[in-house]
Design an enzyme around this catalytic site. Structure first.
Site, mmCIF file in Angstrom:
data_model
loop_
_atom_site.group_PDB
_atom_site.id
_atom_site.type_symbol
_atom_site.label_atom_id
_atom_site.label_comp_id
_atom_site.label_asym_id
_atom_site.label_seq_id
_atom_site.Cartn_x
_atom_site.Cartn_y
_atom_site.Cartn_z
ATOM 1 N N HIS A 27 20.073 -34.537 -13.117
ATOM 2 C CA HIS A 27 20.694 -34.682 -11.928
ATOM 3 C C HIS A 27 21.046 -33.187 -11.719
ATOM 4 O O HIS A 27 21.502 -32.502 -12.635
ATOM 5 C CB HIS A 27 22.097 -35.515 -11.959
ATOM 6 C CG HIS A 27 23.055 -35.178 -11.007
ATOM 7 N ND1 HIS A 27 23.968 -34.564 -11.150
ATOM 8 C CD2 HIS A 27 23.197 -35.467 -9.706
ATOM 9 C CE1 HIS A 27 24.835 -34.227 -10.227
ATOM 10 N NE2 HIS A 27 24.367 -35.051 -9.210
ATOM 11 N N VAL B 97 24.174 -29.133 -5.346
ATOM 12 C CA VAL B 97 25.054 -28.196 -5.317
ATOM 13 C C VAL B 97 25.577 -28.269 -3.570
ATOM 14 O O VAL B 97 24.721 -28.570 -2.960
ATOM 15 C CB VAL B 97 24.268 -26.471 -5.180
ATOM 16 C CG1 VAL B 97 24.318 -26.063 -6.866
ATOM 17 C CG2 VAL B 97 22.924 -26.753 -4.674
ATOM 18 N N ARG B 98 26.689 -27.929 -3.245
ATOM 19 C CA ARG B 98 27.263 -28.221 -2.100
ATOM 20 C C ARG B 98 28.518 -27.459 -1.771
ATOM 21 O O ARG B 98 28.989 -26.839 -2.219
ATOM 22 C CB ARG B 98 27.779 -29.857 -2.038
ATOM 23 C CG ARG B 98 28.881 -30.010 -3.202
ATOM 24 C CD ARG B 98 29.285 -31.522 -3.509
ATOM 25 N NE ARG B 98 30.233 -31.519 -4.288
ATOM 26 C CZ ARG B 98 30.002 -31.609 -5.678
ATOM 27 N NH1 ARG B 98 29.047 -31.482 -6.178
ATOM 28 N NH2 ARG B 98 31.282 -31.800 -6.478
#
Length: 301
Positions: free
Chosen positions: A107, A110-111
């Site tokens: 998993h 990035v945000r």
């Protein structure tokens, strides 16, 4: 003080999604479906999905840029002073479920989140990370993955990796099972200091290091011979992944609370999974080794 630039973040994230998808297509030999969508409340995105591939039984790499008029509860839990503000969120999130049980699930996310109010500067913060969830553990895979995570953070301070690794170990912990989801990696959230450029730089470095962290592991394990026993154990352990995503994961909860696109939110789910009642592996087996040597927090490097 550097200046806030959401357009630069959006451009980076969109290009990162395409870069990752193109590299995964090289490894798998099949193409991802690229599904563009719009959100009625504001914004949209592109979900790239591969099902029944040669290597990936299911893989999803999603880009989204959405906005709204009032922040959802999950976004203000740690920042109650921002309740009621308009907001926008953008990010790339992926989950890859290989078919071969010896190849680990991974998993990466990035945000950036932005809260706005007329007459005041936007409040922004970055978050993200990557982690590895093996079904059969290999020391060299764990060391490689964690070393690459460390490499992504080294330019920003010697103490950052230990901080973000600990954060990852604590976040990706299934409390109702009292066990980690996998062997961890790095995780960070609420990052806005010391300035926009530095925080954005950390996000970029984490995103840019994902392929070098995971692809060598995938290529090393994707053709390992396996049988029904290994496949059965993989499906059982995938159940833990589902439990975490639906019960604990902040991104899933935020997406559902903000009336997000359900198909894109749940593309992280594995295609096949099993649950058993009170099952435990036999002592001395490779399955037991996963619990004893890998599903325990440790310093791999």
């Amino acid at each position: 003080m550097s200046s806030f630039d959401s357009a630069a973040v959006r451009e980076y994230l969109y290009e990162l999604q395409e870069l990752i998808v193109e590299r995964l297509e090289q490894v798998d030999g099949k193409k991802f479906l690229r599904d563009n969508w719009e959100r009625s409340e504001g914004g949209g995105g592109r979900s790239c999905i591969l099902e029944e591939g040669n290597v990936l039984e299911r893989g999803g790499v999603a880009f989204s840029h959405v906005m709204g008029t009032s922040m959802p509860p999950s976004a203000t839990a740690m920042r109650p002073e921002l309740a009621g503000r308009s907001w926008e969120a953008m990010g790339v999130s992926l989950v890859l479920h290989p078919r071969n049980p010896y190849a680990p699930t991974t998993h990466m996310n990035v945000r950036m989140f932005v809260a706005k109010r007329d007459g005041s500067d936007p409040v922004f913060w970055f978050g993200g990370g990557m982690d590895l969830t093996p079904y059969y553990g290999f020391q060299e895979d764990a060391v490689h993955f964690h070393q690459t995570c460390k490499n992504s953070l080294n330019p920003f301070g010697a103490d950052l990796h230990s901080k973000y690794k600990k954060w990852c170990d604590e976040y990706f912990f299934i409390k109702h099972r009292n066990e980690p989801r996998g062997i961890g990696g790095i995780f960070f959230d609420d990052l806005s200091e010391p300035d926009f450029d530095t925080a954005f730089g950390i996000q970029q470095s984490v995103g840019d290091h994902f392929l070098s962290a995971y692809i060598p592991v995938l290529e090393r394990r994707k053709d390992t011979p396996y049988g029904e026993r290994e496949r059965d154990f993989q499906l059982y352990r995938r159940g833990r992944y589902v439990e975490f995503n639906l019960v604990i994961d902040r991104g899933t909860i935020f997406g559902l609370q903000s009336d997000g696109r359900t198909e894109s939110i749940l593309l992280s789910m594995p295609p096949l999974v099993k649950w058993r009642y009170d099952w435990h592996p036999e002592s001395g087996t490779a399955e037991a080794k996963l619990y004893e040597e890998f599903l325990v927090p440790k310093n791999w490097i």
